[in-house]
Design a protein around this motif. Structure first.
Motif, PDB file in Angstrom:
ATOM      1  N   PHE A  38      -1.178   9.988  -8.116  1.00  0.00           N
ATOM      2  CA  PHE A  38       0.205   9.517  -8.064  1.00  0.00           C
ATOM      3  C   PHE A  38       0.614   8.783  -9.339  1.00  0.00           C
ATOM      4  N   THR A  39      -0.357   8.378 -10.149  1.00  0.00           N
ATOM      5  CA  THR A  39      -0.047   7.638 -11.378  1.00  0.00           C
ATOM      6  C   THR A  39       0.230   8.559 -12.560  1.00  0.00           C
ATOM      7  N   LYS A  40      -0.034   9.848 -12.401  1.00  0.00           N
ATOM      8  CA  LYS A  40       0.145  10.795 -13.507  1.00  0.00           C
ATOM      9  C   LYS A  40       1.057  11.949 -13.091  1.00  0.00           C
ATOM     10  N   ASN A  41       2.321  11.658 -12.958  1.00  0.00           N
ATOM     11  CA  ASN A  41       3.335  12.688 -12.701  1.00  0.00           C
ATOM     12  C   ASN A  41       3.063  13.514 -11.448  1.00  0.00           C
ATOM     13  N   LEU A  42       2.499  12.876 -10.424  1.00  0.00           N
ATOM     14  CA  LEU A  42       2.197  13.560  -9.157  1.00  0.00           C
ATOM     15  C   LEU A  42       1.279  14.765  -9.370  1.00  0.00           C
ATOM     16  N   LEU A  53      -3.215  19.557 -12.784  1.00  0.00           N
ATOM     17  CA  LEU A  53      -1.943  20.275 -12.807  1.00  0.00           C
ATOM     18  C   LEU A  53      -0.816  19.284 -12.558  1.00  0.00           C
ATOM     19  N   SER A  54       0.084  19.158 -13.533  1.00  0.00           N
ATOM     20  CA  SER A  54       1.121  18.135 -13.463  1.00  0.00           C
ATOM     21  C   SER A  54       2.392  18.643 -12.792  1.00  0.00           C
ATOM     22  N   CYS A  55       2.963  17.773 -11.958  1.00  0.00           N
ATOM     23  CA  CYS A  55       4.253  18.065 -11.328  1.00  0.00           C
ATOM     24  C   CYS A  55       5.412  17.653 -12.240  1.00  0.00           C
ATOM     25  N   ASN A  56       5.089  16.884 -13.292  1.00  0.00           N
ATOM     26  CA  ASN A  56       6.103  16.398 -14.240  1.00  0.00           C
ATOM     27  C   ASN A  56       7.219  15.619 -13.546  1.00  0.00           C
ATOM     28  N   TYR A  57       6.812  14.766 -12.616  1.00  0.00           N
ATOM     29  CA  TYR A  57       7.807  13.990 -11.883  1.00  0.00           C
ATOM     30  C   TYR A  57       7.184  12.658 -11.483  1.00  0.00           C
ATOM     31  N   ASN A  58       7.869  11.569 -11.792  1.00  0.00           N
ATOM     32  CA  ASN A  58       7.368  10.236 -11.460  1.00  0.00           C
ATOM     33  C   ASN A  58       8.211   9.603 -10.367  1.00  0.00           C
TER      34      ASN A  58
END
Length: 233
Positions: free
Chosen positions: A95-99, A48-53
């Motif tokens: 942490f490497t994939k959009n949190l 599940l992506s947070c869409n934030y880097n």
């Protein structure tokens, strides 16, 4: 008479505010255009992506929360990750994939809306900088039933058993021949209290002096699985 001023505590200073409090504040600044939906089956892995880097350096400064409906899943503060008991040993943050959070060995109870909230320090308090939600839908499909020959209990009578397990919701099993339902025996349905998944089995007696083609049909929700058993005299 002079009264000392009361110290103002920022609303977002507490690290474990419930999701609805954060959503109320965030809604003042953000407009959500839609929720991403992720479809999985039990025992699979969900990302599940947070869409934030953010950079590695920023990890020690920000606060990151993942919550499901009204319960905490993961919190990252000062670069340290805390996973809540229900998700421990099967959930971690990438942490490497959009949190993104990664949930292993999915369960039916993992169904729900997950919200990621990122807070950054600003003028002595933490402010919401990013918020996104993901809807996780977990299915549990029954495998194709297995039909087992149980032998001859008496005379010209043969007995077979149809069974399947690991699905949801509660199933119904029917024996059919020429599209007509037959009378089954020893039909049992059980549910695992931990996984909530069902197991069903049913037996059928038939006369071995005739040719037969039986269908074992299992219905669960709007879906079905089936198996055919043929007998030649």
């Amino acid at each position: 008479m002079h009264h000392p001023a009361k110290q103002r505590i920022p609303l977002l200073e507490h690290p474990y505010l419930k999701l609805f409090q954060l959503l109320m504040l965030a809604s003042l600044f953000y407009f959500c255009s839609g929720i991403i939906q992720v479809n999985k089956t039990v025992k699979e892995v969900a990302v599940l992506s947070c869409n934030y880097n953010i950079s590695t350096e920023e990890l020690t400064e920000v606060r990151i929360y993942w919550q499901k409906d009204d319960e905490m899943v993961v919190a990252i503060m000062s670069g340290k990750e805390q996973v809540w008991p229900k998700y421990k040993n099967r959930t971690f943050t990438d942490f490497t994939k959009n949190l993104s959070i990664v949930i292993l060995a999915l369960r039916l109870s993992d169904n729900g809306k997950y919200t990621c909230i990122v807070q950054k320090p600003e003028k002595g308090s933490y402010k919401v900088q990013h918020m996104t939600s993901v809807m996780l839908l977990v299915r549990a499909d029954f495998p194709v039933p297995t039909i087992t020959d149980l032998g001859t209990p008496s005379g010209n009578i043969r007995r077979i058993m149809c069974s399947t397990s690991g699905g949801f919701p509660k199933p119904h099993l029917s024996w059919l021949e020429h599209e007509e339902e037959l009378k089954a025996i020893n039909t049992t349905v059980s549910q695992d209290p931990e996984t909530e998944l069902y197991t069903i089995s049913s037996e059928l007696d038939f006369n071995i002096t005739n040719n037969h083609s039986f269908v074992c049909l299992v219905k669960y929700g709007d879906l079905t699985v089936s198996q055919i058993f043929s007998w030649q005299k």
